[in-house]
Design a protein around this motif. Structure first.
Motif: not given
Length: 84
Positions: A55-84
């Protein structure tokens, strides 16, 4: 694409659909638990969902300057992303 669909390979219809407000560029499952996904979007955010309650996201991670084009879980509680 304004929604995320989850499919079961043995069914013809999607089993779950998450309506999004922005175009989605990528989706990744959390390998530690298949109940959680992260979706990178054109609105410069990562939307983190528990598939048992979409019904709604658990969390919305903001602060990126451009569209997020790739996300990857590094561990259960860590994400990495690429934006362009």
């Amino acid at each position: 694409m304004l929604d995320v669909k989850v499919w079961c390979t043995s069914q013809e219809e999607s089993v779950l659909k998450i309506d999004m407000k922005a175009n989605i560029w990528c989706v990744k499952y959390n390998l530690g638990s298949s109940n959680f996904i992260a979706a990178g979007s054109a609105d410069h955010h990562i939307h983190y969902y528990d598939l048992r309650n979409i019904s709604q996201p658990l969390h919305v991670f903001s602060g990126h300057k451009k569209a997020v084009s790739y996300v990857k879980f590094l561990f259960n509680n860590k994400l990495a992303c690429i934006y362009r």
